[in-house]
Design a protein around this motif. Structure first.
Motif, PDB file in Angstrom:
ATOM      1  N   MET B   1      -7.027  -2.125  -7.405  1.00 55.40           N
ATOM      2  CA  MET B   1      -6.069  -1.037  -7.248  1.00 55.40           C
ATOM      3  C   MET B   1      -5.099  -1.022  -8.423  1.00 55.40           C
ATOM      4  O   MET B   1      -3.890  -1.157  -8.259  1.00 55.40           O
ATOM      5  CB  MET B   1      -5.305  -1.218  -5.924  1.00 55.40           C
ATOM      6  CG  MET B   1      -6.159  -1.111  -4.693  1.00 55.40           C
ATOM      7  SD  MET B   1      -6.648   0.593  -4.392  1.00 55.40           S
ATOM      8  CE  MET B   1      -7.771   0.341  -3.039  1.00 55.40           C
ATOM      9  N   LYS B   2      -5.654  -0.849  -9.618  1.00 53.29           N
ATOM     10  CA  LYS B   2      -4.837  -0.910 -10.825  1.00 53.29           C
ATOM     11  C   LYS B   2      -3.855   0.261 -10.868  1.00 53.29           C
ATOM     12  O   LYS B   2      -2.683   0.089 -11.168  1.00 53.29           O
ATOM     13  CB  LYS B   2      -5.767  -0.867 -12.035  1.00 53.29           C
ATOM     14  CG  LYS B   2      -5.229  -1.560 -13.256  1.00 53.29           C
ATOM     15  CD  LYS B   2      -6.282  -1.651 -14.335  1.00 53.29           C
ATOM     16  CE  LYS B   2      -6.670  -0.270 -14.825  1.00 53.29           C
ATOM     17  NZ  LYS B   2      -7.687  -0.312 -15.880  1.00 53.29           N
ATOM     18  N   ARG B   3      -4.361   1.443 -10.543  1.00 53.77           N
ATOM     19  CA  ARG B   3      -3.497   2.624 -10.629  1.00 53.77           C
ATOM     20  C   ARG B   3      -2.419   2.583  -9.560  1.00 53.77           C
ATOM     21  O   ARG B   3      -1.266   2.930  -9.829  1.00 53.77           O
ATOM     22  CB  ARG B   3      -4.336   3.897 -10.491  1.00 53.77           C
ATOM     23  CG  ARG B   3      -5.155   4.177 -11.723  1.00 53.77           C
ATOM     24  CD  ARG B   3      -5.963   5.447 -11.600  1.00 53.77           C
ATOM     25  NE  ARG B   3      -6.753   5.654 -12.806  1.00 53.77           N
ATOM     26  CZ  ARG B   3      -7.928   5.094 -13.032  1.00 53.77           C
ATOM     27  NH1 ARG B   3      -8.449   4.283 -12.134  1.00 53.77           N
ATOM     28  NH2 ARG B   3      -8.594   5.317 -14.148  1.00 53.77           N
ATOM     29  N   LEU B   4      -2.816   2.176  -8.376  1.00 50.82           N
ATOM     30  CA  LEU B   4      -1.821   2.102  -7.302  1.00 50.82           C
ATOM     31  C   LEU B   4      -0.734   1.097  -7.661  1.00 50.82           C
ATOM     32  O   LEU B   4       0.455   1.324  -7.406  1.00 50.82           O
ATOM     33  CB  LEU B   4      -2.507   1.692  -5.993  1.00 50.82           C
ATOM     34  CG  LEU B   4      -1.620   1.682  -4.752  1.00 50.82           C
ATOM     35  CD1 LEU B   4      -1.030   3.053  -4.521  1.00 50.82           C
ATOM     36  CD2 LEU B   4      -2.397   1.243  -3.529  1.00 50.82           C
ATOM     37  N   ARG B   6       0.252   0.382 -10.655  1.00 58.01           N
ATOM     38  CA  ARG B   6       1.105   0.987 -11.684  1.00 58.01           C
ATOM     39  C   ARG B   6       2.010   2.061 -11.089  1.00 58.01           C
ATOM     40  O   ARG B   6       3.075   2.348 -11.612  1.00 58.01           O
ATOM     41  CB  ARG B   6       0.235   1.607 -12.776  1.00 58.01           C
ATOM     42  CG  ARG B   6      -0.332   0.603 -13.749  1.00 58.01           C
ATOM     43  CD  ARG B   6      -0.518   1.223 -15.130  1.00 58.01           C
ATOM     44  NE  ARG B   6      -1.146   2.523 -15.114  1.00 58.01           N
ATOM     45  CZ  ARG B   6      -2.467   2.734 -15.162  1.00 58.01           C
ATOM     46  NH1 ARG B   6      -3.285   1.709 -15.230  1.00 58.01           N
ATOM     47  NH2 ARG B   6      -2.960   3.938 -15.153  1.00 58.01           N
ATOM     48  N   ALA B   7       1.536   2.664  -9.996  1.00 56.22           N
ATOM     49  CA  ALA B   7       2.302   3.772  -9.409  1.00 56.22           C
ATOM     50  C   ALA B   7       3.539   3.293  -8.651  1.00 56.22           C
ATOM     51  O   ALA B   7       4.420   4.086  -8.356  1.00 56.22           O
ATOM     52  CB  ALA B   7       1.414   4.569  -8.463  1.00 56.22           C
ATOM     53  N   THR B   8       3.579   2.017  -8.338  1.00 52.59           N
ATOM     54  CA  THR B   8       4.686   1.540  -7.494  1.00 52.59           C
ATOM     55  C   THR B   8       5.824   0.974  -8.341  1.00 52.59           C
ATOM     56  O   THR B   8       5.598   0.424  -9.411  1.00 52.59           O
ATOM     57  CB  THR B   8       4.192   0.431  -6.538  1.00 52.59           C
ATOM     58  OG1 THR B   8       3.499  -0.536  -7.313  1.00 52.59           O
ATOM     59  CG2 THR B   8       3.273   0.974  -5.492  1.00 52.59           C
ATOM     60  N   CYS B   9       7.028   1.138  -7.812  1.00 51.15           N
ATOM     61  CA  CYS B   9       8.222   0.641  -8.511  1.00 51.15           C
ATOM     62  C   CYS B   9       8.435  -0.829  -8.156  1.00 51.15           C
ATOM     63  O   CYS B   9       8.237  -1.229  -7.004  1.00 51.15           O
ATOM     64  CB  CYS B   9       9.462   1.411  -8.070  1.00 51.15           C
ATOM     65  SG  CYS B   9       9.333   3.169  -8.307  1.00 51.15           S
ATOM     66  N   GLN B 189       5.523   7.325  -2.643  1.00 50.18           N
ATOM     67  CA  GLN B 189       4.178   6.745  -2.789  1.00 50.18           C
ATOM     68  C   GLN B 189       3.607   6.415  -1.410  1.00 50.18           C
ATOM     69  O   GLN B 189       2.427   6.645  -1.143  1.00 50.18           O
ATOM     70  CB  GLN B 189       4.225   5.470  -3.633  1.00 50.18           C
ATOM     71  CG  GLN B 189       4.489   5.713  -5.110  1.00 50.18           C
ATOM     72  CD  GLN B 189       5.950   5.670  -5.461  1.00 50.18           C
ATOM     73  OE1 GLN B 189       6.798   6.086  -4.663  1.00 50.18           O
ATOM     74  NE2 GLN B 189       6.284   5.172  -6.631  1.00 50.18           N
ATOM     75  N   LEU B 193       0.164   8.208   0.014  1.00 51.11           N
ATOM     76  CA  LEU B 193      -1.043   7.381   0.077  1.00 51.11           C
ATOM     77  C   LEU B 193      -1.980   7.746   1.235  1.00 51.11           C
ATOM     78  O   LEU B 193      -3.185   7.934   1.011  1.00 51.11           O
ATOM     79  CB  LEU B 193      -0.648   5.903   0.131  1.00 51.11           C
ATOM     80  CG  LEU B 193      -1.714   4.924  -0.293  1.00 51.11           C
ATOM     81  CD1 LEU B 193      -2.180   5.212  -1.701  1.00 51.11           C
ATOM     82  CD2 LEU B 193      -1.203   3.513  -0.195  1.00 51.11           C
ATOM     83  N   GLY B 198      -5.730   6.605   1.445  1.00 52.97           N
ATOM     84  CA  GLY B 198      -5.481   5.190   1.136  1.00 52.97           C
ATOM     85  C   GLY B 198      -4.802   4.487   2.298  1.00 52.97           C
ATOM     86  O   GLY B 198      -4.258   5.125   3.198  1.00 52.97           O
TER      87      GLY B 198
END
Lengths: 263, 294
Positions: B1-4, B6-9, B189, B193, B198
């Protein structure tokens, strides 16, 4: 009945994609004195349904219900042969949501991801292979003319581009049920034509589509389908004992003559 | 889940790092203070002179040898468990030097014993063997220092309680605050999801891992600061408590902190414990937030 796991990678074999039975939807009191309406309909595999009606007639709410984003106030809903009522299991809900794509009026994005990554995210969540993700994402970016914005962040883009990206993200997984709210169909003619063409090809392959607009679609639209108008006015009982809103099976769609079936 | 991912703070690192560093320092202090003070006081007590000294003046007749030999044996048999010891000559010389009294002539014989009974009975017994023997009772240090030791105990206990109480309030508050701000920063997010099919739990895992990492590092920093702080405290009190000097870096200052090794091991687990707590807190807060918004 197929197990939820099989929904993920196989197309749904049954004939009815969506069945609503007396689903309660809110409506403006100016349109419906009771402030709610009861809707029954059935959408088959490979069918397109245009949902029309004035503002506050319940179009978006209907799409929200089918997208499993709202709890129903009453009635029954079956999606892809699964009971999608209030007692739906989380796992089933998630697996159904993987097969339903919704282009809503104000799409939300992961603001920390580029447009390309936002579009690729549903594929990653569905555990697609890395090379497939890249190929599919590049392909749909090209199709919607978003190549120049692929590395831009959503916050920096116009509403039209965001809507295009939302359409791309919704369709990249080739969903079984496609729901489109009005702005994507009315904001930009080019976007509408691209979107409808893409949906047409998916519907031809067995998907079902529900599209919400205030006005009925023009006759030259690339995506023909049945039209219903909200708020739903049940047909008056015709003689005998006929409490349901139309003749025949309570789940059968209204006749084309009554509901402006075009195409 | 590389993109997920990156999407999180990320959680705000500095408040968590500094807060948990301080909280860990407080916990360590709360645990170490009673142990350290108790061990130091015990050591101090051991250093105090609390033995009775029997001095046998040297006489010219030859009975001295037999008398000196007989008395310790008689004392040991009559007062068992008192640790009767005849001091060697160099200890005798040192004691006489400490008394600061000029001593002319041959060194006397000194016998020490730890006796807490009636001194007059002891004196009578000793005089039967050696009429000229001098019985020197221990200086009344213990009696004078008892209030000070009690105060030290009390101070250590109160200090430990205050530090422990502060840490007990601070840690849950910090963890909740960190988890809540993380959940709020990632609310959109979390809402998006499920719409993309997700699992919210995969987002929770990412957030919990990050928070646990920050909590671990903060707590570890607190631990790293704790040991020098304790060493500094001990070295400050060293002259006051007449503690032995540091034996050098090679022996590590761990034994010099007067803390048992299992205790130090227990303190070493604190970063792991706090990391696990923060991990659980993020899951709890995110789940609650997800329920409210769904």
């Amino acid at each position: 009945m197929a197990s939820p796991e099989t929904l993920k990678h196989t197309s749904y074999p049954g004939p009815s994609m969506i069945i609503l039975e007396q689903l309660l939807l809110p409506a403006s009191p100016a349109l419906m004195p009771e402030g709610k309406q009861s809707l029954s309909l059935k959408v088959e595999r490979g069918e397109t349904l245009w949902v029309t009606g004035p503002a506050e007639s319940g179009k978006t709410t209907l799409l929200d219900h089918i997208a499993l984003r709202r709890r129903s106030l009453g009635g029954a809903m079956t999606i892809m042969n699964y009971d999608a009522g209030p007692r739906i299991r989380k796992r089933t809900c998630r697996l159904l949501q993987q097969r339903i794509s919704y282009v809503d009026a104000v799409p939300i994005f992961m603001e920390r991801l580029t447009l390309a990554d936002n579009i690729a995210l549903p594929l990653e969540l569905n555990h697609f292979h890395k090379t497939d993700i890249q190929r599919e994402t590049e392909s749909i970016l090209r199709w919607f003319g978003l190549g120049a914005h692929a590395q831009s962040y959503p916050a920096t883009l116009s509403q039209t581009i965001r809507l295009k990206a939302a359409c791309a993200r919704a369709l990249v997984t080739q969903p079984s049920i496609i729901l489109v709210d009005e702005p994507a169909l009315t904001l930009c003619p080019d976007l509408r034509d691209q979107l409808l063409t893409t949906i047409q090809s998916l519907v031809t392959n067995g998907a079902a589509a529900l599209l919400a607009t205030q006005v009925p679609p023009p006759p030259d639209t690339p995506l023909a389908g049945r039209v219903i108008t909200l708020p739903w006015q049940p047909d008056p009982p015709s003689g005998d004992d006929m409490p349901s809103f139309h003749a025949g099976s309570p789940l059968s769609p209204p006749s084309p003559e009554d509901r402006g079936f075009f195409s | 889940m590389k993109r997920l991912s990156r999407a999180t703070c990320w959680p705000s690192p500095w408040p968590l790092l500094l807060g948990l560093c301080f909280a860990t320092w407080l916990i360590g202090l709360a645990l170490a203070l009673p142990y350290g003070v108790e061990t130091a006081i015990q050591h101090w007590k051991g250093e105090l002179n609390d033995h009775i000294v029997i001095a046998l003046p040297t006489t010219e007749d030859n009975d001295e040898t037999s008398q000196t030999k007989a008395l310790p044996q008689a004392l040991a048999s009559t007062f068992p468990g008192t640790g009767v010891t005849r001091l060697p000559d160099h200890d005798v010389a040192q004691i006489l030097a400490n008394w600061s009294a000029p001593w002319n002539g041959p060194l006397p014989t000194l016998i020490t014993l730890y006796y807490r009974g009636d001194v007059s009975a002891l004196t009578g017994f000793v005089h039967k063997y050696a009429p000229e023997a001098i019985i020197i009772p221990p200086p009344p240090q213990q009696a004078k220092l008892a209030p000070l030791m009690t105060s030290l105990h009390e101070a250590a206990r109160h200090g430990a309680f205050a530090a422990g109480f502060a840490a007990a309030l601070l840690i849950p508050a910090l963890l909740y605050l960190g988890a809540r701000t993380t959940a709020l920063a990632n609310a959109s997010q979390q809402a998006l999801l499920p719409q993309l099919g997700g699992r919210p739990s995969s987002l929770h895992h990412i957030l919990a891992r990050r928070m646990a990492l920050i909590a671990f590092l903060g707590s570890l920093a607190g631990l790293v600061l704790l040991l020098p702080a304790l060493a500094l405290l001990v070295s400050t009190l060293r002259p006051l408590l007449r503690l032995p000097p540091f034996t050098g870096l090679s022996s590590a200052f761990i034994p010099d902190l007067f803390l048992p090794r299992p205790f130090l091991g227990m303190i070493g687990l604190l970063p792991f414990l706090i990391a696990v707590l923060s991990w659980g807190m993020v899951h709890l807060v995110c789940s609650l937030q997800g329920r409210k918004t769904s």
